[in-house]
Design an enzyme around this catalytic site. Structure first.
Site, PDB file in Angstrom:
ATOM      1  N   LYS A 212       0.842  -1.235  -0.032  1.00 45.15           N
ATOM      2  CA  LYS A 212       0.121   0.070  -0.073  1.00 45.15           C
ATOM      3  C   LYS A 212       1.064   1.226   0.033  1.00 45.15           C
ATOM      4  O   LYS A 212       1.804   1.302   0.878  1.00 45.15           O
ATOM      5  CB  LYS A 212      -0.887   0.006   1.319  1.00 45.15           C
TER       6      LYS A 212
ATOM      7  N   ASP B  89      -3.554   4.299  -1.726  1.00 46.59           N
ATOM      8  CA  ASP B  89      -4.497   4.630  -0.800  1.00 46.59           C
ATOM      9  C   ASP B  89      -4.544   6.003  -0.655  1.00 46.59           C
ATOM     10  O   ASP B  89      -3.880   6.902  -0.083  1.00 46.59           O
ATOM     11  CB  ASP B  89      -3.953   4.254   0.556  1.00 46.59           C
TER      12      ASP B  89
ATOM     13  N   LYS C   5      -7.348   8.142  -1.232  1.00 47.20           N
ATOM     14  CA  LYS C   5      -8.670   8.357  -0.706  1.00 47.20           C
ATOM     15  C   LYS C   5      -8.956   9.878  -1.391  1.00 47.20           C
ATOM     16  O   LYS C   5      -9.244  10.806  -0.900  1.00 47.20           O
ATOM     17  CB  LYS C   5      -8.562   9.082   0.781  1.00 47.20           C
TER      18      LYS C   5
ATOM     19  N   ASP D 197     -13.374  14.465  -5.144  1.00 49.53           N
ATOM     20  CA  ASP D 197     -13.477  15.736  -5.982  1.00 49.53           C
ATOM     21  C   ASP D 197     -14.760  15.617  -6.790  1.00 49.53           C
ATOM     22  O   ASP D 197     -15.520  14.873  -6.673  1.00 49.53           O
ATOM     23  CB  ASP D 197     -12.120  15.789  -6.814  1.00 49.53           C
ATOM     24  N   ILE D 198     -14.906  16.579  -7.729  1.00 47.91           N
ATOM     25  CA  ILE D 198     -16.029  16.574  -8.641  1.00 47.91           C
ATOM     26  C   ILE D 198     -15.945  15.182  -9.532  1.00 47.91           C
ATOM     27  O   ILE D 198     -14.828  14.740  -9.651  1.00 47.91           O
ATOM     28  CB  ILE D 198     -16.219  17.717  -9.535  1.00 47.91           C
TER      29      ILE D 198
ATOM     30  N   THR E 240     -11.687   6.472  10.657  1.00 48.43           N
ATOM     31  CA  THR E 240     -11.496   5.946  12.020  1.00 48.43           C
ATOM     32  C   THR E 240     -11.233   6.857  13.020  1.00 48.43           C
ATOM     33  O   THR E 240     -11.324   6.560  14.271  1.00 48.43           O
ATOM     34  CB  THR E 240     -10.885   4.589  12.213  1.00 48.43           C
TER      35      THR E 240
ATOM     36  N   GLN F  75      -2.831   3.365  17.142  1.00 49.49           N
ATOM     37  CA  GLN F  75      -4.015   2.324  16.850  1.00 49.49           C
ATOM     38  C   GLN F  75      -4.653   2.127  18.056  1.00 49.49           C
ATOM     39  O   GLN F  75      -4.295   1.477  18.768  1.00 49.49           O
ATOM     40  CB  GLN F  75      -3.598   1.330  15.850  1.00 49.49           C
TER      41      GLN F  75
ATOM     42  N   ARG G 117       3.539  -0.270  10.523  1.00 53.28           N
ATOM     43  CA  ARG G 117       4.430  -0.360  11.430  1.00 53.28           C
ATOM     44  C   ARG G 117       5.022  -1.674  12.157  1.00 53.28           C
ATOM     45  O   ARG G 117       6.240  -1.872  12.174  1.00 53.28           O
ATOM     46  CB  ARG G 117       4.152   0.613  12.552  1.00 53.28           C
TER      47      ARG G 117
HETATM   48  O1  C5P Z   1       1.143   1.341  10.907  1.00 45.13           O
HETATM   49  P1  C5P Z   1       0.170   0.677  10.704  1.00 45.13           P
HETATM   50  O2  C5P Z   1      -0.278  -0.574  10.727  1.00 45.13           O
HETATM   51  O3  C5P Z   1      -0.995   1.317  11.932  1.00 45.13           O
HETATM   52  O4  C5P Z   1      -0.471   1.359   9.360  1.00 45.13           O
HETATM   53  C1  C5P Z   1      -1.933   1.302   8.998  1.00 45.13           C
HETATM   54  C2  C5P Z   1      -2.061   1.670   7.663  1.00 45.13           C
HETATM   55  O5  C5P Z   1      -3.271   1.605   7.383  1.00 45.13           O
HETATM   56  C3  C5P Z   1      -1.501   3.196   7.761  1.00 45.13           C
HETATM   57  O6  C5P Z   1      -1.348   3.326   6.072  1.00 45.13           O
HETATM   58  C4  C5P Z   1      -2.818   3.953   7.756  1.00 45.13           C
HETATM   59  O7  C5P Z   1      -2.823   5.146   7.047  1.00 45.13           O
HETATM   60  C5  C5P Z   1      -3.752   3.185   7.126  1.00 45.13           C
HETATM   61  N1  C5P Z   1      -5.413   3.310   7.622  1.00 45.13           N
HETATM   62  C6  C5P Z   1      -5.709   3.046   9.189  1.00 45.13           C
HETATM   63  N2  C5P Z   1      -6.792   3.247   9.611  1.00 45.13           N
HETATM   64  C7  C5P Z   1      -7.719   3.244   8.554  1.00 45.13           C
HETATM   65  C8  C5P Z   1      -7.420   3.588   7.438  1.00 45.13           C
HETATM   66  C9  C5P Z   1      -6.278   3.314   6.779  1.00 45.13           C
HETATM   67  O8  C5P Z   1      -4.576   2.877  10.109  1.00 45.13           O
HETATM   68  N3  C5P Z   1      -8.989   3.595   9.187  1.00 45.13           N
END
Ligand code: C5P
Length: 236
Positions: free
Chosen positions: A35, A62, A64, A67-68, A117, A187, A208
Site C-alpha cells: 500500500k 491509498d 482517498k 473531487d468533482i 476511523t 491505533q 509499523r
Molecule cells: O502502521 P499501521 O499498521 O498502523 O498502518 C496502518 C495503515 O493503514 C496506515 O497506512 C494508515 O494510514 C492506514 N489506515 C488506518 N486506518 C484506517 C484507514 C487506513 O490505519 N481506518
C-alpha cells in the site's frame, strides 16, 4: 480465496523511495501486495508503484480521492492504466460512482472509506453531520454496494457487521492490525490478523509491525501464518 500470502498488504509508510525499496528488498518474495499512501506518493512513490507492478507485485494506492465526478473518473482511469489493484476513495455517492466509471472493465478495484476511523460522533457533528459514526458507516456501505463499488476499507470492529450487510459481493480491507504481542502505537482499537480474518476481512493492511520490525521478513511471515491459521479455521 487467495493464498494467505496475498491477503497481507504491507503499508509502505516511509519517507523516501530509497527507504521503501530497501524494505521491499528485505521482504523479498514473502510479501506480494503493498500500500502506498500520501507520504510516499508525494515523495516519488507513484513511480515506485509502477516499478512494483512491473515486478509482479500488487499495489493499493491509498489516495482517498474526493473531487468533482469528472476529475475522480479521469483519475481512476489513470490509476487503472498504471495497473494498480486497489484505489481508495471517500464514500460519497458521486465520488464512488465516478471512480467505478473510471475504472471501467480494467482490473482496478475501487475501495471506499466510509467514515475515517479517527472520527467519533462528536467529530461528525462538528463536520455538520446529523448521524452517529455507526449510522453513517452503514448508510455509506449500503450506497457503495448499490453503486457497484468493489470493496470497503473498514476497521476490525466493523468487519463482522459489514460482512453480514454486503455478503460476499465486496472485498473488505482492514487496517489497524497488531500481531499478538506487538505495540499498538496510535491505533486504539486493534485486532490481531487472526481476529480480523476470522471476522470476515479479505485483506489486512499492516504498517509499523512490519516496517519497524528488526527483521521485517520474519514479522511478515508470522502474520501470514496467522492469516493461514484463520483461513484454515474458516474452512472447518
Ligand atoms: O502502521 P499501521 O499498521 O498502523 O498502518 C496502518 C495503515 O493503514 C496506515 O497506512 C494508515 O494510514 C492506514 N489506515 C488506518 N486506518 C484506517 C484507514 C487506513 O490505519 N481506518
Amino acid at each position: 480465496m487467495h493464498h494467505p500470502r496475498d491477503r497481507l498488504i504491507v503499508a509502505l509508510d516511509l519517507p523516501s523511495v530509497e527507504a521503501a525499496e530497501a524494505l521491499v528488498d528485505r521482504l523479498g518474495d514473502a510479501v506480494t501486495f503493498y500500500k502506498i499512501g500520501y507520504q510516499l506518493a508525494f515523495a516519488g512513490g507513484l513511480a515506485l508503484a509502477e516499478k512494483l507492478i512491473w515486478n509482479g507485485r500488487q499495489v493499493f494506492l491509498d489516495l482517498k480521492l474526493h473531487d468533482i465526478a469528472y476529475t475522480v473518473e479521469m483519475a481512476a482511469a489513470s490509476v487503472a492504466r498504471m495497473g494498480a489493484t486497489f484505489l481508495s476513495v471517500h464514500g460519497y455517492p458521486q465520488t464512488m460512482k465516478a471512480a467505478v466509471d473510471g475504472r471501467g472493465d480494467s482490473n482496478l478495484r475501487i475501495v471506499a472509506v466510509t467514515v475515517l476511523t479517527s472520527y467519533d460522533d462528536t467529530d461528525l457533528a462538528a463536520a455538520g453531520y446529523d448521524f452517529t459514526v455507526a449510522e453513517l458507516v452503514a448508510e455509506r456501505a449500503a450506497q457503495a454496494r448499490d453503486i457497484g463499488v468493489d470493496g470497503l476499507v473498514c476497521s476490525g470492529e466493523e468487519v463482522e457487521t459489514l460482512r453480514a450487510m454486503v455478503g460476499q459481493s465486496m472485498v473488505l480491507v482492514t487496517p489497524g492490525i497488531r500481531p499478538f504481542g506487538a505495540a499498538a502505537a496510535d491505533q486504539k482499537r486493534v485486532k490481531t490478523p487472526f481476529e480480523a480474518i476470522t471476522a470476515g476481512a479479505d485483506y489486512i493492511v499492516v504498517g509499523r509491525p512490519v516496517v519497524e520490525a528488526t527483521d521485517p521478513r520474519t514479522a511478515a511471515e508470522a502474520i501470514i501464518a496467522e492469516i493461514a491459521a484463520a483461513a484454515g479455521a474458516d474452512m472447518l
